[in-house]
Write an enzyme that holds these catalytic residues in place. Structure first.
Site, mmCIF file in Angstrom:
data_model
loop_
_atom_site.group_PDB
_atom_site.id
_atom_site.type_symbol
_atom_site.label_atom_id
_atom_site.label_comp_id
_atom_site.label_asym_id
_atom_site.label_seq_id
_atom_site.Cartn_x
_atom_site.Cartn_y
_atom_site.Cartn_z
ATOM 1 N N GLY A 12 33.882 -43.253 -0.793
ATOM 2 C CA GLY A 12 32.839 -42.743 -1.202
ATOM 3 C C GLY A 12 31.913 -43.788 -1.985
ATOM 4 O O GLY A 12 32.415 -44.449 -2.717
ATOM 5 N N GLY A 116 38.428 -46.608 -4.076
ATOM 6 C CA GLY A 116 39.433 -45.482 -4.594
ATOM 7 C C GLY A 116 40.902 -45.614 -4.242
ATOM 8 O O GLY A 116 41.393 -46.432 -3.501
ATOM 9 N N ILE A 140 34.041 -42.081 -9.145
ATOM 10 C CA ILE A 140 33.554 -41.399 -10.234
ATOM 11 C C ILE A 140 34.443 -40.547 -10.686
ATOM 12 O O ILE A 140 34.558 -39.918 -11.870
ATOM 13 C CB ILE A 140 32.216 -40.882 -9.746
ATOM 14 C CG1 ILE A 140 32.545 -39.690 -8.749
ATOM 15 C CG2 ILE A 140 31.231 -41.422 -9.374
ATOM 16 C CD1 ILE A 140 31.421 -38.490 -8.522
ATOM 17 N N ASP A 141 35.613 -40.056 -10.014
ATOM 18 C CA ASP A 141 36.488 -39.055 -10.266
ATOM 19 C C ASP A 141 37.617 -39.576 -11.614
ATOM 20 O O ASP A 141 38.128 -38.685 -12.063
ATOM 21 C CB ASP A 141 37.478 -38.648 -9.155
ATOM 22 C CG ASP A 141 36.561 -37.725 -8.244
ATOM 23 O OD1 ASP A 141 35.460 -37.527 -8.150
ATOM 24 O OD2 ASP A 141 37.297 -37.176 -7.225
ATOM 25 N N ARG A 176 21.169 -15.882 -19.352
ATOM 26 C CA ARG A 176 22.083 -16.099 -17.949
ATOM 27 C C ARG A 176 23.270 -16.918 -18.345
ATOM 28 O O ARG A 176 23.408 -17.495 -18.876
ATOM 29 C CB ARG A 176 21.270 -16.812 -16.732
ATOM 30 C CG ARG A 176 20.202 -16.059 -16.135
ATOM 31 C CD ARG A 176 19.637 -16.822 -15.174
ATOM 32 N NE ARG A 176 18.191 -16.220 -14.565
ATOM 33 C CZ ARG A 176 16.927 -16.826 -13.979
ATOM 34 N NH1 ARG A 176 17.136 -17.893 -13.821
ATOM 35 N NH2 ARG A 176 16.570 -15.828 -13.152
ATOM 36 N N MET A 183 32.029 -32.751 -9.326
ATOM 37 C CA MET A 183 33.118 -33.366 -8.625
ATOM 38 C C MET A 183 34.534 -33.624 -9.150
ATOM 39 O O MET A 183 34.420 -33.343 -10.549
ATOM 40 C CB MET A 183 32.616 -34.604 -7.837
ATOM 41 C CG MET A 183 31.589 -34.714 -6.885
ATOM 42 S SD MET A 183 31.398 -35.958 -5.985
ATOM 43 C CE MET A 183 30.548 -35.490 -4.442
ATOM 44 N N GLY A 184 35.535 -33.505 -8.444
ATOM 45 C CA GLY A 184 36.460 -33.778 -8.950
ATOM 46 C C GLY A 184 37.638 -33.122 -8.227
ATOM 47 O O GLY A 184 37.914 -31.986 -8.318
ATOM 48 N N HIS A 286 26.192 -34.762 -4.711
ATOM 49 C CA HIS A 286 26.400 -36.364 -4.503
ATOM 50 C C HIS A 286 25.339 -36.935 -5.456
ATOM 51 O O HIS A 286 25.358 -38.292 -5.551
ATOM 52 C CB HIS A 286 25.908 -36.625 -3.187
ATOM 53 C CG HIS A 286 27.188 -36.386 -2.166
ATOM 54 N ND1 HIS A 286 27.493 -34.987 -1.521
ATOM 55 C CD2 HIS A 286 28.216 -36.941 -1.810
ATOM 56 C CE1 HIS A 286 28.349 -34.945 -0.776
ATOM 57 N NE2 HIS A 286 28.859 -35.904 -1.054
ATOM 58 N N GLN A 288 26.025 -36.887 -8.562
ATOM 59 C CA GLN A 288 26.557 -37.337 -9.472
ATOM 60 C C GLN A 288 27.036 -38.935 -9.179
ATOM 61 O O GLN A 288 27.307 -39.737 -9.931
ATOM 62 C CB GLN A 288 28.236 -36.707 -9.522
ATOM 63 C CG GLN A 288 27.634 -35.329 -10.216
ATOM 64 C CD GLN A 288 28.775 -34.439 -9.938
ATOM 65 O OE1 GLN A 288 29.873 -34.247 -10.682
ATOM 66 N NE2 GLN A 288 28.710 -33.401 -8.770
HETATM 67 O O1 F6P Z 1 36.404 -39.024 -4.340
HETATM 68 C C1 F6P Z 1 35.203 -39.019 -4.802
HETATM 69 C C2 F6P Z 1 34.577 -37.812 -4.408
HETATM 70 O O2 F6P Z 1 33.369 -37.778 -5.356
HETATM 71 C C3 F6P Z 1 35.378 -36.377 -4.615
HETATM 72 O O3 F6P Z 1 35.004 -35.760 -5.872
HETATM 73 C C4 F6P Z 1 34.602 -35.567 -3.488
HETATM 74 O O4 F6P Z 1 35.709 -34.383 -3.092
HETATM 75 C C5 F6P Z 1 34.330 -36.482 -2.479
HETATM 76 O O5 F6P Z 1 34.294 -37.785 -3.133
HETATM 77 C C6 F6P Z 1 33.257 -36.132 -1.601
HETATM 78 O O6 F6P Z 1 32.916 -37.102 -0.449
HETATM 79 P P1 F6P Z 1 31.920 -36.900 0.513
HETATM 80 O O7 F6P Z 1 31.352 -35.541 0.667
HETATM 81 O O8 F6P Z 1 31.122 -37.962 0.633
HETATM 82 O O9 F6P Z 1 32.918 -37.121 1.884
#
Ligand code: F6P
Length: 373
Positions: A12, A116, A140-141, A176, A183-184, A286, A288
Site C-alpha cells: 500500500g 511492508g 502506516i500500520d 452524539r 487502519m490497523g 485511505h 490516513q
Molecule cells: O497495510 C496497510 C493498510 O493500510 C492496512 O491497514 C489496510 O488493511 C490495508 O492497507 C488496505 O489496503 P488497500 O485497501 O489499499 O488494499
C-alpha cells in the site's frame, strides 16, 4: 566502480515513499556517481516487462513532500503466488524465475525494496535465490518488527489525531457518539497513539478482544457523569471477544488478501441499541495513507534511503534498514519479517491509556477504582 541500483515500492502507498526514493537517488548519484533505475508498480514491474524508468536528479526534484509514490505500487502482485488467468478463471502461479530473469536483463547490482511485511517477505525470498536485495521498512500500520518505527506511521497518527479533534465538535454539539474506524489490520498502533493524542474515550484494537457491554457501560457512565458525548476509535482489525473480524471481501474472492472494513458500522448499531444515544460513523480509510509526510517522516525516510545506499556500497545484502533509538542499523530481512510488531496488551502504552480513563474494551480501570456497579 560505477554501479546501477534498482528500486521499487511495494504494498500500500504510504507518506514518505517519495522521500525514500529521493534519498536513494541523491546519495547514489552525489556520493557514489552511480546510476539509479526505478521499477514501476512494485514487483509487477519485474513480472511484466521489465518496466523501468531512469531516475536522475531531475526525476526526483520536488518530490520530498509529495504523497504516494512516483514509481507506482501494487499490493497484489506476489511473484510466488501471482494471479494469472487460466481457462477463464484466476489462479495463483509461481512466476519468480521470470522475475529473476527480468532482473538480470537490467544489469543492476542491487535491488532496494521499499515495502511492508508482504513486500519484504518477497524480497527475502528473492534474497535466498541470490538476488542482491536491501529492504526499507514502510507501513502506516507500524507492524514491522526489528525497527522502532516504520516511516508513514507518524503521519497517519497526525492525520487521525486531527480528525479526532475535529470530530469532537460534532460529538459535543449534538451529544452524539462518534465511532471512528482507522487502519490497523493486525496491530492497533494507529488507534492507540491517535486515540491517546486525540482524547478518545474508547479505543479498540486487534490485540485486545473487546466486550461490547464494557463499551456500552463506559459510554453510559460518561453520560451519567455529565459528558453527553463519546468518541470511540476502532481499528479495522479489532474484534469482539465473541466474534470474528469484520471483513468486506474474503481472501478467497480477493486473490488471497482479506479486505477488512465495516467494524465501525457493526459496533455503531450495537452502541445505539444499548445506549439509546445517536451514533455516527466515520471511516477514515485511505485518507490516513494520503498526502504529504510530516517532518518526522520526511527525515526518517531520507535517512532510510541514504542508509540503504550505504548497505549496497558495503555489499550488506539481505538486510533491512531499521531505527533503534536514535541510530540507524541493518537487520537481517528474515528477522524483520519473522513476526509482526503488535501492541503489548499489558505494556506501558496500554496501561497509560487505561490510567487516563480510556476504555480499551475490557473491564479494568473502573473495577480498579471501584466505580463499576
Ligand atoms: O497495510 C496497510 C493498510 O493500510 C492496512 O491497514 C489496510 O488493511 C490495508 O492497507 C488496505 O489496503 P488497500 O485497501 O489499499 O488494499
Amino acid at each position: 566502480m560505477t554501479k546501477t541500483i534498482a528500486i521499487l515500492t511495494g504494498g500500500g502507498d504510504c507518506p514518505g515513499l517519495n522521500a525514500v526514493i529521493r534519498g536513494v537517488v541523491r546519495s547514489s548519484i552525489l556520493q557514489h556517481g552511480w546510476r539509479v533505475i526505478g521499477i514501476r508498480d512494485g514487483f509487477d514491474g519485474l513480472v511484466n516487462g521489465p518496466d523501468v524508468v531512469d531516475l536522475d536528479l531531475n526525476a526526483v526534484r520536488g518530490i520530498l513532500p509529495r504523497g504516494g509514490t512516483i514509481l507506482g505500487t501494487s499490493n497484489r502482485g506476489n511473484p510466488f503466488a501471482y494471479p494469472v488467468e487460466r481457462n477463464g478463471s484466476m489462479v495463483l502461479e509461481d512466476v519468480s524465475e521470470r522475475v529473476l530473469e527480468n532482473f538480470k536483463t537490467l544489469g543492476a547490482d542491487a535491488l532496494i525494496v521499499v515495502g511492508g511485511d508482504g513486500s519484504l517477505k518477497i524480497a527475502g525470498q528473492f534474497g535466498q535465490m541470490g538476488m542482491p536485495v536491501v529492504g526499507v521498512p514502510k507501513t502506516i500500520d507500524n507492524d514491522l518488527s526489528s525497527t522502532d518505527v516504520t516511516f508513514g506511521f507518524t503521519t497517519a497518527v497526525e492525520i487521525v489525531t486531527e480528525a479526532l479533534d475535529r470530530l469532537h465538535s460534532t460529538a459535543e454539539s449534538h451529544h452524539r457518539v462518534m465511532v471512528v474506524e482507522v487502519m490497523g489490520r493486525d496491530a492497533g498502533w494507529i488507534a492507540l497513539h491517535a486515540g491517546i493524542a486525540g482524547s478518545a474515550d474508547v479505543i479498540l484494537i486487534p490485540e485486545i478482544p473487546f466486550q461490547v457491554e464494557e463499551v456500552c457501560d463506559a459510554i453510559r457512565r460518561r453520560r451519567e457523569t455529565g459528558s453527553r458525548f463519546s468518541i470511540v476509535v476502532v481499528a479495522e482489525g479489532a474484534k469482539s471477544a465473541s466474534g470474528e473480524k469484520v471483513v468486506q471481501v474474503g481472501a478467497k474472492e480477493n486473490l488471497g488478501v482479506e479486505r477488512l472494513g465495516g467494524i465501525a458500522h457493526s459496533l455503531a448499531r450495537k452502541i445505539e441499541a444499548c445506549s439509546g444515544m445517536e451514533v455516527r460513523v466515520v471511516v477514515l480509510g485511505h485518507v490516513q495513507r494520503g498526502g504529504t509526510p510530516c517532518a518526522f517522516d520526511r527525515i526518517l525516510s531520507s535517512r532510510f534511503g541514504v542508509k540503504a545506499v550505504e548497505l549496497v556500497a558495503d555489499g550488506a545484502f539481505n538486510r533491512m534498514v531499521a531505527l533503534r533509538g536514535s541510530v540507524l542499523v541493518a537487520v537481517p530481512i528474515a528477522e524483520a519479517v519473522g513476526q509482526l510488531n503488535l501492541v503489548d496488551s499489558a505494556g506501558e502504552l496500554v496501561r497509560t491509556a487505561e490510567s487516563l480513563g480510556i476504555m480499551l474494551g475490557r473491564q479494568k480501570v473502573l473495577d480498579a477504582v471501584g466505580l463499576k456497579q
